[in-house]
Scaffold this motif. Structure first.
Motif, PDB file in Angstrom:
ATOM      1  N   LEU A   1       0.934  -1.323  -0.038  1.00  0.00           N
ATOM      2  CA  LEU A   1       0.024  -0.155   0.058  1.00  0.00           C
ATOM      3  C   LEU A   1       0.749   1.018   0.077  1.00  0.00           C
ATOM      4  CD1 LEU A   1      -2.842  -1.009   2.494  1.00  0.00           C
ATOM      5  CD2 LEU A   1      -2.957  -0.695  -0.095  1.00  0.00           C
ATOM      6  N   PHE A   2       2.096   1.300   0.611  1.00  0.00           N
ATOM      7  CA  PHE A   2       2.832   2.403   0.924  1.00  0.00           C
ATOM      8  C   PHE A   2       3.506   2.873  -0.793  1.00  0.00           C
ATOM      9  CE2 PHE A   2       7.356   3.794   0.998  1.00  0.00           C
ATOM     10  CZ  PHE A   2       7.159   4.864   1.531  1.00  0.00           C
ATOM     11  N   VAL A   3       3.952   1.515  -1.448  1.00  0.00           N
ATOM     12  CA  VAL A   3       4.219   1.576  -2.837  1.00  0.00           C
ATOM     13  C   VAL A   3       3.432   2.312  -3.735  1.00  0.00           C
ATOM     14  CG1 VAL A   3       5.419   0.651  -4.930  1.00  0.00           C
ATOM     15  CG2 VAL A   3       6.242  -0.047  -2.494  1.00  0.00           C
ATOM     16  N   LEU A   4       2.197   1.502  -3.664  1.00  0.00           N
ATOM     17  CA  LEU A   4       1.023   2.466  -4.750  1.00  0.00           C
ATOM     18  C   LEU A   4       0.902   3.679  -4.222  1.00  0.00           C
ATOM     19  CD1 LEU A   4      -1.226  -0.912  -4.389  1.00  0.00           C
ATOM     20  CD2 LEU A   4       0.098  -0.009  -6.067  1.00  0.00           C
ATOM     21  N   PHE A   5       0.890   4.008  -2.807  1.00  0.00           N
ATOM     22  CA  PHE A   5       0.440   5.448  -2.337  1.00  0.00           C
ATOM     23  C   PHE A   5       1.574   6.405  -3.092  1.00  0.00           C
ATOM     24  CE2 PHE A   5       0.982   8.864   0.560  1.00  0.00           C
ATOM     25  CZ  PHE A   5       0.094   9.566   0.073  1.00  0.00           C
ATOM     26  N   ILE A   6       2.782   6.103  -2.747  1.00  0.00           N
ATOM     27  CA  ILE A   6       3.865   6.888  -3.074  1.00  0.00           C
ATOM     28  C   ILE A   6       4.117   7.004  -4.825  1.00  0.00           C
ATOM     29  CG2 ILE A   6       6.588   7.237  -3.272  1.00  0.00           C
ATOM     30  CD1 ILE A   6       5.127   8.040  -0.538  1.00  0.00           C
ATOM     31  N   SER A   7       3.686   5.981  -5.390  1.00  0.00           N
ATOM     32  CA  SER A   7       3.715   6.091  -6.954  1.00  0.00           C
ATOM     33  C   SER A   7       2.826   7.125  -7.327  1.00  0.00           C
ATOM     34  CB  SER A   7       3.682   4.581  -7.383  1.00  0.00           C
ATOM     35  OG  SER A   7       2.229   4.236  -7.128  1.00  0.00           O
ATOM     36  N   GLN A   8       1.822   7.355  -6.763  1.00  0.00           N
ATOM     37  CA  GLN A   8       0.987   8.305  -7.113  1.00  0.00           C
ATOM     38  C   GLN A   8       1.134   9.804  -6.734  1.00  0.00           C
ATOM     39  OE1 GLN A   8      -1.403   7.189  -9.749  1.00  0.00           O
ATOM     40  NE2 GLN A   8      -0.476   5.281  -9.438  1.00  0.00           N
ATOM     41  N   VAL A   9       1.890   9.858  -5.977  1.00  0.00           N
ATOM     42  CA  VAL A   9       2.318  11.144  -5.122  1.00  0.00           C
ATOM     43  C   VAL A   9       3.654  12.021  -5.406  1.00  0.00           C
ATOM     44  CG1 VAL A   9       1.875  12.507  -2.896  1.00  0.00           C
ATOM     45  CG2 VAL A   9       0.569  10.355  -3.375  1.00  0.00           C
ATOM     46  N   VAL A  10       4.582  11.065  -5.104  1.00  0.00           N
ATOM     47  CA  VAL A  10       5.847  11.706  -4.845  1.00  0.00           C
ATOM     48  C   VAL A  10       6.852  10.643  -5.130  1.00  0.00           C
ATOM     49  CG1 VAL A  10       5.533  13.970  -3.581  1.00  0.00           C
ATOM     50  CG2 VAL A  10       6.108  11.653  -2.341  1.00  0.00           C
ATOM     51  N   TRP A  11       6.788  10.119  -6.400  1.00  0.00           N
ATOM     52  CA  TRP A  11       7.586   8.806  -6.643  1.00  0.00           C
ATOM     53  C   TRP A  11       9.279   9.101  -6.601  1.00  0.00           C
ATOM     54  CZ3 TRP A  11       7.654   3.728  -6.584  1.00  0.00           C
ATOM     55  CH2 TRP A  11       8.524   3.074  -7.126  1.00  0.00           C
ATOM     56  N   MET A  12       9.477  10.022  -7.330  1.00  0.00           N
ATOM     57  CA  MET A  12      11.047  10.473  -7.598  1.00  0.00           C
ATOM     58  C   MET A  12      11.580  10.624  -6.142  1.00  0.00           C
ATOM     59  SD  MET A  12      11.295  10.248 -11.134  1.00  0.00           S
ATOM     60  CE  MET A  12      12.831  11.373 -11.337  1.00  0.00           C
ATOM     61  N   LYS A  13      11.057  11.498  -5.188  1.00  0.00           N
ATOM     62  CA  LYS A  13      11.552  11.668  -3.981  1.00  0.00           C
ATOM     63  C   LYS A  13      11.763  10.468  -2.958  1.00  0.00           C
ATOM     64  CE  LYS A  13      10.535  16.605  -3.877  1.00  0.00           C
ATOM     65  NZ  LYS A  13       9.900  17.793  -3.005  1.00  0.00           N
ATOM     66  N   TRP A  14      10.818   9.355  -3.301  1.00  0.00           N
ATOM     67  CA  TRP A  14      10.944   8.451  -2.319  1.00  0.00           C
ATOM     68  C   TRP A  14      11.207   7.105  -2.972  1.00  0.00           C
ATOM     69  CZ3 TRP A  14       9.730   8.713   2.966  1.00  0.00           C
ATOM     70  CH2 TRP A  14       9.296   9.956   3.508  1.00  0.00           C
ATOM     71  N   ASP A  15      11.680   7.100  -4.120  1.00  0.00           N
ATOM     72  CA  ASP A  15      11.753   5.775  -4.832  1.00  0.00           C
ATOM     73  C   ASP A  15      12.769   4.836  -4.350  1.00  0.00           C
ATOM     74  OD1 ASP A  15      13.866   7.248  -5.368  1.00  0.00           O
ATOM     75  OD2 ASP A  15      13.730   7.242  -7.827  1.00  0.00           O
ATOM     76  N   GLY A  16      13.831   5.325  -3.621  1.00  0.00           N
ATOM     77  CA  GLY A  16      14.669   4.619  -2.626  1.00  0.00           C
ATOM     78  C   GLY A  16      14.014   3.960  -1.671  1.00  0.00           C
ATOM     79  N   VAL A  17      13.218   4.423  -1.052  1.00  0.00           N
ATOM     80  CA  VAL A  17      12.527   3.804   0.247  1.00  0.00           C
ATOM     81  C   VAL A  17      11.544   2.937  -0.444  1.00  0.00           C
ATOM     82  CG1 VAL A  17      10.920   4.407   2.011  1.00  0.00           C
ATOM     83  CG2 VAL A  17      12.662   5.846   1.472  1.00  0.00           C
TER      84      VAL A  17
END
Length: 295
Positions: free
Chosen positions: A180-196
């Motif tokens: 769920l975290f990955v799905l959420f981040i991919s729609q919001v701020v992917w570039m800043k959190w892609d490492g996480v």
């Protein structure tokens, strides 16, 4: 996993890489030809088809896209870049794993590569940024292959230990929270959190393949097996229509969701054609076992 297989770990690097190429090449060939049909239907002229076809031959079909040899990486099928990077990465990672196994320094090198990409590119998922000696996508592929090897070892280690039900429930919750975290981040701020997100996906993979999650029975069926086989054709087909649909169908007046639905339908249809076209190719031309899907 292939390095641990006695029948494959003794293969020279070139033979091992060739074995992997044979495994995915039918899907690649069918997807590229299908992308060429879409390109033609979008209104491309004969001269444009010839020039783009030559680029596609060297870039995608000869897997030279990420070598730096091809000055213009544009071709019919964008996602094929990763297969080129994967082959380059296997030529580096496979002999290291054969020689040193899952050594901690290999894991450290993968993390350092991710940190280098994040520092220089602002993201670890950049593909075509030139880093002096190669594209960022090649560094990314090497790091992901190493992390994949350690995920396999982590899953084996975790799966070998009997765990209490409470711990297995906790692992299941961690798995779904990671998804769920990955799905959420991919729609919001992917570039800043892609490492996480990469580390979250790594944890999810370890838990899934350890067979320690309490919901594992839900995914041990023919549908999930089909989806696993369907993942490569879908990956190779998901961008085919993105830049061409508007040239084939009039999208004026359609809402964003209607356009996304159309893209989804055409992408799924292309993936099915790629999947079954590759199976037919193996059966009729390559005689099945020559390019059988690997274990």
């Amino acid at each position: 996993a292939s390095v641990q297989n006695p029948n494959r770990s003794t293969l020279p690097t070139a033979a091992f890489v060739w074995h992997k190429i044979k495994a995915f090449y039918p899907e690649l060939l069918v997807s590229v030809l299908l992308a060429g049909v879409v390109y033609l239907c979008s209104g491309a002229g004969i001269a444009e088809m010839i020039t783009s076809g030559v680029k596609t031959l060297f870039s995608s079909l000869l897997l030279l896209r990420m070598t730096g040899i091809i000055p213009d990486y544009a071709d019919w099928n964008g996602p094929a870049w990763y297969l080129s990077s994967m082959v380059i990465g296997l030529c580096i990672v496979y002999p290291l794993l054969r020689r040193y196994g899952a050594h901690a320094l290999l894991l450290l090198s993968a993390l350092c590569l991710c940190g280098y990409l994040a520092k220089t590119n602002g993201s670890i998922t950049m593909v075509y940024h030139w880093n002096g000696i190669c594209y960022s996508g090649n560094f990314r592929a090497v790091a992901e292959l190493i992390l994949g090897a350690f995920a396999w070892h982590g899953a084996r280690w975790l799966g070998a230990h009997p765990l209490p039900v409470v711990v297995r429930i906790a692992l299941t919750l961690v798995k779904w929270l990671g998804i769920l975290f990955v799905l959420f981040i991919s729609q919001v701020v992917w570039m800043k959190w892609d490492g996480v997100c990469l580390l979250a996906l790594w944890s999810v993979i370890v838990i899934c393949f350890s067979n320690q999650s309490v919901d594992r029975v839900l995914f041990q069926n023919r549908l999930c097996l089909f989806l696993g086989a369907f993942s490569l054709p879908l990956y190779l087909s998901h961008r085919v229509w993105t830049f061409r649909l508007g040239s084939i169908i009039d999208l004026q007046g359609m809402t964003r969701w209607e356009i996304l639905a159309l893209l989804g339908v055409f992408s799924l249809a292309s993936a099915l054609v790629t999947m079954y076209g590759a199976r037919l190719l193996r059966k009729l031309v390559l005689r099945g076992s020559y390019m059988a899907i690997p274990e």
